[in-house]
Design a protein around this motif. Structure first.
Motif, PDB file in Angstrom:
ATOM      1  N   GLY A  46       0.775  -1.229   0.000  1.00  0.00           N
ATOM      2  CA  GLY A  46       0.000   0.000   0.000  1.00  0.00           C
ATOM      3  C   GLY A  46       0.803   1.274   0.000  1.00  0.00           C
ATOM      4  N   LEU A  47       2.127   1.174  -0.149  1.00  0.00           N
ATOM      5  CA  LEU A  47       2.967   2.370  -0.150  1.00  0.00           C
ATOM      6  C   LEU A  47       2.944   3.036  -1.522  1.00  0.00           C
ATOM      7  CD1 LEU A  47       6.025   1.066   1.876  1.00  0.00           C
ATOM      8  CD2 LEU A  47       4.206   2.574   2.671  1.00  0.00           C
ATOM      9  N   ARG A  48       2.758   4.347  -1.522  1.00  0.00           N
ATOM     10  CA  ARG A  48       2.805   5.149  -2.740  1.00  0.00           C
ATOM     11  C   ARG A  48       3.763   6.312  -2.497  1.00  0.00           C
ATOM     12  NH1 ARG A  48       0.672   1.094  -3.484  1.00  0.00           N
ATOM     13  NH2 ARG A  48      -1.292   0.630  -4.566  1.00  0.00           N
ATOM     14  N   PHE A  49       4.327   6.832  -3.567  1.00  0.00           N
ATOM     15  CA  PHE A  49       5.409   7.794  -3.442  1.00  0.00           C
ATOM     16  C   PHE A  49       5.118   9.070  -4.231  1.00  0.00           C
ATOM     17  CE2 PHE A  49       6.957   3.529  -2.839  1.00  0.00           C
ATOM     18  CZ  PHE A  49       7.705   3.639  -1.679  1.00  0.00           C
ATOM     19  N   GLN A  50       5.525  10.194  -3.652  1.00  0.00           N
ATOM     20  CA  GLN A  50       5.394  11.479  -4.320  1.00  0.00           C
ATOM     21  C   GLN A  50       6.691  11.879  -5.021  1.00  0.00           C
ATOM     22  OE1 GLN A  50       4.195  11.048  -0.906  1.00  0.00           O
ATOM     23  NE2 GLN A  50       2.406  10.410  -2.088  1.00  0.00           N
ATOM     24  N   HIS A  51       7.777  11.188  -4.671  1.00  0.00           N
ATOM     25  CA  HIS A  51       9.082  11.460  -5.282  1.00  0.00           C
ATOM     26  C   HIS A  51       9.854  10.149  -5.389  1.00  0.00           C
ATOM     27  CE1 HIS A  51      13.517  12.366  -4.562  1.00  0.00           C
ATOM     28  NE2 HIS A  51      13.289  12.875  -5.757  1.00  0.00           N
ATOM     29  N   ALA A  52      10.568   9.975  -6.491  1.00  0.00           N
ATOM     30  CA  ALA A  52      11.430   8.802  -6.671  1.00  0.00           C
ATOM     31  C   ALA A  52      12.724   9.250  -7.314  1.00  0.00           C
ATOM     32  CB  ALA A  52      10.750   7.739  -7.530  1.00  0.00           C
ATOM     33  N   ASP A 187      25.764   7.068  -4.849  1.00  0.00           N
ATOM     34  CA  ASP A 187      24.993   5.965  -5.422  1.00  0.00           C
ATOM     35  C   ASP A 187      23.548   6.015  -4.963  1.00  0.00           C
ATOM     36  OD1 ASP A 187      25.145   3.842  -7.232  1.00  0.00           O
ATOM     37  OD2 ASP A 187      25.177   2.363  -5.626  1.00  0.00           O
ATOM     38  N   ALA A 188      23.247   7.000  -4.146  1.00  0.00           N
ATOM     39  CA  ALA A 188      21.874   7.236  -3.694  1.00  0.00           C
ATOM     40  C   ALA A 188      21.817   8.673  -3.196  1.00  0.00           C
ATOM     41  CB  ALA A 188      21.487   6.270  -2.577  1.00  0.00           C
ATOM     42  N   ASN A 189      20.745   9.368  -3.509  1.00  0.00           N
ATOM     43  CA  ASN A 189      20.659  10.788  -3.178  1.00  0.00           C
ATOM     44  C   ASN A 189      19.522  11.031  -2.192  1.00  0.00           C
ATOM     45  OD1 ASN A 189      20.795  13.556  -3.118  1.00  0.00           O
ATOM     46  ND2 ASN A 189      20.798  13.816  -5.333  1.00  0.00           N
ATOM     47  N   LEU A 190      19.799  10.750  -0.920  1.00  0.00           N
ATOM     48  CA  LEU A 190      18.782  10.946   0.105  1.00  0.00           C
ATOM     49  C   LEU A 190      18.518  12.426   0.379  1.00  0.00           C
ATOM     50  CD1 LEU A 190      19.744   7.958   0.491  1.00  0.00           C
ATOM     51  CD2 LEU A 190      19.141   8.225   2.910  1.00  0.00           C
ATOM     52  N   LEU A 191      19.542  13.255   0.191  1.00  0.00           N
ATOM     53  CA  LEU A 191      19.358  14.680   0.454  1.00  0.00           C
ATOM     54  C   LEU A 191      18.427  15.324  -0.563  1.00  0.00           C
ATOM     55  CD1 LEU A 191      22.910  15.807   1.607  1.00  0.00           C
ATOM     56  CD2 LEU A 191      20.956  15.026   2.972  1.00  0.00           C
ATOM     57  N   GLN A 196      13.069  17.597  -1.427  1.00  0.00           N
ATOM     58  CA  GLN A 196      11.720  17.462  -1.977  1.00  0.00           C
ATOM     59  C   GLN A 196      10.647  17.512  -0.894  1.00  0.00           C
ATOM     60  OE1 GLN A 196      10.586  17.044  -5.202  1.00  0.00           O
ATOM     61  NE2 GLN A 196      12.589  17.090  -6.212  1.00  0.00           N
ATOM     62  N   GLY A 197      11.069  17.573   0.363  1.00  0.00           N
ATOM     63  CA  GLY A 197      10.116  17.697   1.457  1.00  0.00           C
ATOM     64  C   GLY A 197       9.566  16.389   1.972  1.00  0.00           C
ATOM     65  N   SER A 198      10.248  15.288   1.715  1.00  0.00           N
ATOM     66  CA  SER A 198       9.728  13.984   2.126  1.00  0.00           C
ATOM     67  C   SER A 198       9.877  13.762   3.628  1.00  0.00           C
ATOM     68  CB  SER A 198      10.439  12.866   1.363  1.00  0.00           C
ATOM     69  OG  SER A 198      10.099  12.928  -0.010  1.00  0.00           O
ATOM     70  N   ASP A 199       8.859  13.147   4.201  1.00  0.00           N
ATOM     71  CA  ASP A 199       8.862  12.788   5.622  1.00  0.00           C
ATOM     72  C   ASP A 199       9.415  11.382   5.840  1.00  0.00           C
ATOM     73  OD1 ASP A 199       7.174  15.175   6.214  1.00  0.00           O
ATOM     74  OD2 ASP A 199       5.662  14.006   5.143  1.00  0.00           O
ATOM     75  N   GLU A 200       9.298  10.544   4.803  1.00  0.00           N
ATOM     76  CA  GLU A 200       9.675   9.136   4.903  1.00  0.00           C
ATOM     77  C   GLU A 200      10.443   8.767   3.636  1.00  0.00           C
ATOM     78  OE1 GLU A 200       6.884   6.368   7.002  1.00  0.00           O
ATOM     79  OE2 GLU A 200       6.740   5.538   4.967  1.00  0.00           O
ATOM     80  N   ILE A 201      11.624   8.170   3.822  1.00  0.00           N
ATOM     81  CA  ILE A 201      12.492   7.836   2.694  1.00  0.00           C
ATOM     82  C   ILE A 201      12.706   6.320   2.685  1.00  0.00           C
ATOM     83  CG2 ILE A 201      14.760   8.194   1.635  1.00  0.00           C
ATOM     84  CD1 ILE A 201      14.912  10.860   3.159  1.00  0.00           C
ATOM     85  N   TRP A 202      12.392   5.703   1.547  1.00  0.00           N
ATOM     86  CA  TRP A 202      12.590   4.268   1.373  1.00  0.00           C
ATOM     87  C   TRP A 202      13.732   4.045   0.385  1.00  0.00           C
ATOM     88  CZ3 TRP A 202       9.797   0.247   3.707  1.00  0.00           C
ATOM     89  CH2 TRP A 202       8.780   0.666   4.564  1.00  0.00           C
ATOM     90  N   VAL A 203      14.788   3.392   0.846  1.00  0.00           N
ATOM     91  CA  VAL A 203      15.981   3.151   0.033  1.00  0.00           C
ATOM     92  C   VAL A 203      16.057   1.675  -0.318  1.00  0.00           C
ATOM     93  CG1 VAL A 203      18.493   3.372  -0.091  1.00  0.00           C
ATOM     94  CG2 VAL A 203      17.163   5.017   1.280  1.00  0.00           C
ATOM     95  N   VAL A 204      16.271   1.373  -1.594  1.00  0.00           N
ATOM     96  CA  VAL A 204      16.492  -0.011  -2.031  1.00  0.00           C
ATOM     97  C   VAL A 204      17.962  -0.117  -2.415  1.00  0.00           C
ATOM     98  CG1 VAL A 204      15.705  -1.905  -3.460  1.00  0.00           C
ATOM     99  CG2 VAL A 204      14.137  -0.023  -2.930  1.00  0.00           C
ATOM    100  N   TRP A 205      18.726  -0.893  -1.633  1.00  0.00           N
ATOM    101  CA  TRP A 205      20.182  -0.895  -1.707  1.00  0.00           C
ATOM    102  C   TRP A 205      20.692  -2.251  -2.196  1.00  0.00           C
ATOM    103  CZ3 TRP A 205      23.365   3.108  -1.342  1.00  0.00           C
ATOM    104  CH2 TRP A 205      24.736   2.880  -1.168  1.00  0.00           C
ATOM    105  N   CYS A 206      21.473  -2.238  -3.278  1.00  0.00           N
ATOM    106  CA  CYS A 206      21.998  -3.487  -3.861  1.00  0.00           C
ATOM    107  C   CYS A 206      23.511  -3.616  -3.743  1.00  0.00           C
ATOM    108  CB  CYS A 206      21.621  -3.568  -5.344  1.00  0.00           C
ATOM    109  SG  CYS A 206      19.860  -3.662  -5.662  1.00  0.00           S
ATOM    110  N   ILE A 207      24.202  -2.543  -3.384  1.00  0.00           N
ATOM    111  CA  ILE A 207      25.664  -2.567  -3.290  1.00  0.00           C
ATOM    112  C   ILE A 207      26.095  -3.302  -2.024  1.00  0.00           C
ATOM    113  CG2 ILE A 207      27.704  -1.105  -2.988  1.00  0.00           C
ATOM    114  CD1 ILE A 207      26.726  -0.989  -5.780  1.00  0.00           C
ATOM    115  N   GLY A 208      27.137  -4.095  -2.125  1.00  0.00           N
ATOM    116  CA  GLY A 208      27.598  -4.891  -0.997  1.00  0.00           C
ATOM    117  C   GLY A 208      28.172  -4.049   0.128  1.00  0.00           C
ATOM    118  N   ASN A 209      28.113  -4.597   1.334  1.00  0.00           N
ATOM    119  CA  ASN A 209      28.748  -3.983   2.502  1.00  0.00           C
ATOM    120  C   ASN A 209      29.123  -5.093   3.468  1.00  0.00           C
ATOM    121  OD1 ASN A 209      29.644  -2.505   4.657  1.00  0.00           O
ATOM    122  ND2 ASN A 209      27.663  -1.598   5.165  1.00  0.00           N
TER     123      ASN A 209
END
Length: 463
Positions: A46-52, A187-191, A196-209
Motif C-alpha cells: 500500500g505504499l505510494r510515493f510522491q518522489h522517486a 549511489d543514492a541521493n537521500l538529500l 523534496q520535502g519527504s517525511d519518509e524515505i525508502w531506500v532499495v540498496w543493492c551494493i555490498g557492505n
C-alpha cells in the motif's frame, strides 16, 4: 483537462497533511532486477510515493516506473531480459589501437537498442508523467559534479550516461560536457528526498557492505565502488540524523516538526556480481524473487521509526562457503497445471551439514491458473532430512497462503491452501538443477571445487 498519461501505479500526488514519501533506487549494476521485486512488495503493502530518485543502475527501474509500468510488469520484463543484450562492442577500429588507448571495453548500442526497449522505457512518457516527481543523478565529468535531472528534462544521452561506468562504457557527450555514472560521487541521493520535502524515505540498496576484502582485480574494482557508495550514503544519513536532532530539540526546519524516517531494504548477503549474471549462476527471475522476499520480510518486522542512521544501515553478513541451485517442478495442483520455480540458498555448507534437518533458505515463484502467473514467494525453507520437506509463503488476494510439500527430489506431494497436487522436476529438470549448482562465498578455485564436491557427497552418500 485529462492528462495524457495517468499517474504511475507507484505514485500518488501529495495530499495536505499526508505523509510525503520518497523512493530511492540506488545502483548495483544489472543486479538491480532485485529492485523490481522490492517495488512490487512495497506497492502491494500500500505504499505510494510522491518522489522517486535513481542513481546508476537504479535509473533503469526509475525509468520503468515513470514510463507507466506496473510493478508486476517490471518484474516480468526483468525476468525475460536476455542479459547478453547489455553487451555490445565499440567499432572494431578502436580495438586496433590496443588496450592502452581504448575509451572503454564496450559501447552503449546494446543498452539503447535492446535493453531499454525490452524494459519498456519510453522517454516521451517519462517526461510527460505527472503525480510523482522523478530525479535522475548523472555525473558531469567535465565539472566533476553530480547533477540532478528532473524527469521532465530527461534526455536519452543522460539516461545512457547514468549507467556508463568507467572502463566498461565510454562517457557520453551532451551539450558540451561529458557525462557518466555518478556512483563515484554518490549511489543514492537521500538529500534530494529531503529537499523534496519527504517525511519518509525508502531506500532499495543493492551494493555490498561486508567486512571481507576479496582477491582479484574485478572484486577490488567493486570494493572501490562499495567504499564510495556506502561512504557517501553514511555521510547523508549522518546529515539527516543531525537534522532530526535539531527537530527533536524543538526547531522547525523548512516547516518540519517531526524527524525524517529512513527505511533501507537490502539483501542479507551480498548479491552475486554481474559476471555471475552473465555466466548464468544467477538470473533476473531469481533476483526479482529475492527482492520481493527480502522486502516482504522487512515490512513484516520493520520499526515504523525507520533504521538507525549509522554505518550498520546497509551492513550484510560476510559470505561463507555455501551453495546455490535452481530447480523447476511441474505437475498439477487441484487438477490445474502448476509450475513451481525455486532457488535454494545454502548460506554456509558447514552449518548445513551440521544441522540434522539440513535446512536451507528458499526464494521462488508459482504459476497456476486461479493463483497467479509467476507469483513470487514471501519466503521459504527446505529440509533435506530423511524426507524432503519444504514450506513457502505466497501473498494472494485473500491473504497469505502457505505451500507445504514433502517427498523426494524426484516427486513432491504439495498442499497449497485447500488444493493438493504433485510436482516433479523430470529428468531434464534434474539435469538443469545439477548444472545450476555452484559454490557461493567461496574464494579460490580449490575451495569452490571442494565445496561442491562436499555437497555431492552428502547428496549421494548422506554423509
Amino acid at each position: 483537462m485529462i492528462a495524457k498519461y495517468p499517474v504511475p501505479a507507484t505514485g500518488r500526488p501529495a495530499t495536505p497533511g499526508g505523509t510525503r514519501r520518497s523512493l530511492i533506487l540506488a545502483g548495483g549494476g544489472m543486479r538491480v532486477a532485485y529492485q523490481a521485486g522490492v517495488v512490487r512488495a512495497l506497492h502491494e503493502h500500500g505504499l505510494r510515493f510522491q518522489h522517486a530518485d535513481g542513481t546508476s543502475g537504479g535509473t533503469m527501474n526509475l525509468a520503468m516506473m515513470l514510463s507507466g509500468l506496473a510493478p508486476e510488469e517490471m518484474c516480468q520484463r526483468w525476468r525475460a531480459l536476455d542479459v547478453r543484450d547489455f553487451a555490445s562492442l565499440l567499432p572494431l577500429r578502436m580495438y586496433a589501437r590496443g588496450p592502452a588507448d581504448l575509451p572503454a571495453l564496450g559501447g552503449p548500442e546494446g543498452v539503447v537498442k535492446r535493453v531499454f526497449p525490452h524494459l519498456g522505457i519510453d522517454l516521451d512518457r517519462i517526461r510527460a508523467t505527472r503525480g510523482i516527481q522523478g530525479t535522475f543523478n548523472v555525473c558531469n565529468y567535465t565539472s566533476k559534479t553530480s547533477e540532478v535531472i528532473p524527469h521532465q528534462e530527461l534526455e536519452l544521452p543522460l539516461l545512457v550516461a547514468a549507467i556508463s561506468l568507467p572502463i566498461f562504457m565510454p562517457p557520453v557527450p551532451h551539450k558540451g560536457c561529458l557525462y557518466m555514472d555518478s556512483v563515484w560521487i554518490r549511489d543514492a541521493n537521500l538529500l534530494e528526498a529531503v529537499r523534496q520535502g519527504s517525511d519518509e524515505i525508502w531506500v532499495v540498496w543493492c551494493i555490498g557492505n561486508i567486512g571481507e576484502y576479496l582477491n582479484g582485480a574485478f572484486n577490488q574494482y567493486v570494493h572501490m565502488i562499495e567504499l564510495s557508495a556506502n561512504g557517501n550514503l553514511f555521510k547523508e544519513l549522518a546529515q539527516i540524523a543531525t537534522l532530526n536532532e535539531r527537530i527533536k530539540a524543538g526547531e522547525v526546519i523548512d516547516g518540519r516538526t517531526e524527524p525524517i524516517r529512513v527505511h533501507i531494504i537490502h539483501p542479507e548477503f551480498p548479491l552475486p556480481l554481474d559476471p555471475d549474471y552473465y555466466r548464468g549462476r544467477i538470473d533476473g527471475a531469481t533476483l526479482v524473487d529475492r527482492g520481493y522476499r527480502d522486502a516482504t520480510q522487512y515490512l513484516a518486522r520493520m520499526n515504523p521509526a525507520g533504521v538507525a542512521l549509522d554505518a550498520d544501515a546497509t551492513r550484510m553478513r560476510d559470505p561463507r562457503a555455501g551453495l546455490m541451485l535452481r530447480i523447476s517442478l511441474t505437475g498439477s495442483l487441484g487438477a490445474k497445471p502448476c509450475r513451481l520455480d525455486i532457488a535454494v540458498e545454502i548460506d554456509e555448507l558447514a552449518a548445513f551439514l551440521a544441522d540434522a534437518g539440513h535446512g536451507a533458505r528458499l526464494s521462488g515463484r508459482i504459476t497456476c491458473p486461479g493463483i497467479g502467473d509467476q507469483l513470487p514467494a514471501t519466503g521459504g525453507a527446505i529440509d533435506f532430512g530423511r524426507l524432503l520437506k519444504l514450506e513457502m509463503g505466497f501473498r494472494a488476494a485473500e491473504g497469505e497462503i502457505r505451500l507445504f510439500a514433502e517427498g523426494s527430489i524426484r516427486s513432491l506431494r504439495i498442499v497449497f491452501g485447500a488444493a493438493q497436487g504433485k510436482l516433479r522436476p523430470g529428468w531434464g529438470g534434474l539435469l538443469a538443477a545439477a548444472l545450476s549448482l555452484h559454490a557461493t562465498g567461496a574464494q579460490g578455485l580449490g575451495l569452490r571445487m571442494r565445496t561442491v564436491a562436499r555437497f555431492w557427497r552428502f547428496v549421494l552418500f548422506g554423509s
